[in-house]
Design an enzyme around this catalytic site. Structure first.
Site, PDB file in Angstrom:
ATOM      1  N   VAL A   8     -14.926   5.354   2.251  1.00  0.00           N
ATOM      2  CA  VAL A   8     -13.905   4.350   1.938  1.00  0.00           C
ATOM      3  C   VAL A   8     -13.001   4.824   0.799  1.00  0.00           C
ATOM      4  O   VAL A   8     -11.850   4.404   0.691  1.00  0.00           O
ATOM      5  CB  VAL A   8     -14.578   2.999   1.593  1.00  0.00           C
ATOM      6  CG1 VAL A   8     -13.550   1.965   1.146  1.00  0.00           C
ATOM      7  CG2 VAL A   8     -15.343   2.476   2.804  1.00  0.00           C
ATOM      8  N   SER A   9     -13.498   5.710  -0.037  1.00  0.00           N
ATOM      9  CA  SER A   9     -12.737   6.228  -1.178  1.00  0.00           C
ATOM     10  C   SER A   9     -11.724   7.282  -0.719  1.00  0.00           C
ATOM     11  O   SER A   9     -12.117   8.317  -0.155  1.00  0.00           O
ATOM     12  CB  SER A   9     -13.694   6.849  -2.191  1.00  0.00           C
ATOM     13  OG  SER A   9     -13.035   7.776  -3.020  1.00  0.00           O
ATOM     14  N   PRO A  10     -10.415   7.079  -0.965  1.00  0.00           N
ATOM     15  CA  PRO A  10      -9.418   8.088  -0.580  1.00  0.00           C
ATOM     16  C   PRO A  10      -9.683   9.480  -1.161  1.00  0.00           C
ATOM     17  O   PRO A  10      -9.539  10.469  -0.433  1.00  0.00           O
ATOM     18  CB  PRO A  10      -8.094   7.486  -1.076  1.00  0.00           C
ATOM     19  CG  PRO A  10      -8.323   6.016  -0.965  1.00  0.00           C
ATOM     20  CD  PRO A  10      -9.758   5.834  -1.413  1.00  0.00           C
ATOM     21  N   GLN A  13     -12.181  11.018   0.998  1.00  0.00           N
ATOM     22  CA  GLN A  13     -11.595  11.363   2.298  1.00  0.00           C
ATOM     23  C   GLN A  13     -10.905  12.730   2.224  1.00  0.00           C
ATOM     24  O   GLN A  13     -11.032  13.547   3.144  1.00  0.00           O
ATOM     25  CB  GLN A  13     -10.584  10.303   2.715  1.00  0.00           C
ATOM     26  CG  GLN A  13     -11.169   8.936   3.026  1.00  0.00           C
ATOM     27  CD  GLN A  13     -10.112   7.851   3.040  1.00  0.00           C
ATOM     28  OE1 GLN A  13      -8.967   8.083   3.411  1.00  0.00           O
ATOM     29  NE2 GLN A  13     -10.489   6.655   2.617  1.00  0.00           N
TER      30      GLN A  13
END
Length: 211
Positions: A8-10, A13
């Site tokens: 969920v953390s950019p 990602q």
């Protein structure tokens, strides 16, 4: 090599996608950094207890840009296209990374968290700051096919994660057709991106329910 992360953390990602592009298999440690016990666990090797945190043979790196650069320089197998050695090209890649860190990601996360966490309408200042960041990104991808060069670099991958954050809340990018076309080009260069995005969407929906 271990990677403490949450999709969920950019920033996480970005590291995951750079790893996919390089064909790296991480020993993935999915964690919830909001839990006190997780922060305490991370603090043993990362005093900032943030994710992503990367560990290889006792060598610890945190901050997504630093991890991405390390991965390309060590595992690029002589191919420097993701982080070009040419000083002029690299300077543009670096500038775009600093732009993401200083403005694009910061304005995007502020806007999204205001809606999802605070349940408030973003202020006029927040909206204008985000539009300014998107306008600059739009100008970058109108100059060339990718943000820093005529081919994919880690700057594209990191900035993609910031834009994906906005598309996740259905932010209207109609005023930025260059960005929309650029997203398609970047995702087309990334292995198994459809599968990755599916997992990201599902985990994001689960996370939003907890807010």
């Amino acid at each position: 090599m271990e990677l403490y992360y949450n999709i969920v953390s950019p920033p996480c990602q970005s590291v995951l996608l750079v790893g996919k592009k390089l064909g790296i298999t991480f020993d993935l440690k999915e964690v919830n950094p909001h839990l006190p016990e997780v922060r305490e666990q991370l603090r043993k090797f990362n005093p900032q207890h943030t994710i992503p945190t990367f560990i290889e043979d006792g060598h610890v790196i945190w901050e997504s840009y630093a991890i991405a650069i390390y991965l390309v320089e060590k595992y690029g197998n002589g191919d420097d296209s993701l982080y070009p050695r040419d000083p002029k090209v690299r300077s543009v890649v670096n500038q775009r990374l600093f732009f993401d860190n200083g403005l694009m990601f910061k304005s995007a996360i502020e806007y999204v968290e205001c809606i999802l966490k605070k349940k408030l309408e973003p202020t006029e200042e927040m909206q204008q700051r985000l539009k300014k960041a998107l306008g600059l990104l739009e100008s970058f991808v109108k100059e060339r096919a990718f943000v820093a060069s005529d081919h994919l670099t880690i700057a594209d991958i990191c900035l993609l994660s910031s834009v994906t954050l906005l598309t996740g809340i259905k932010y209207d990018l109609a005023a930025f057709p260059g960005i929309t076309a650029w997203v398609a080009r970047v995702t087309g260069e990334l292995p198994d991106y459809g599968e990755f995005h599916k997992e990201l969407y599902e985990k994001s929906m689960e996370y939003i329910k907890t807010l």
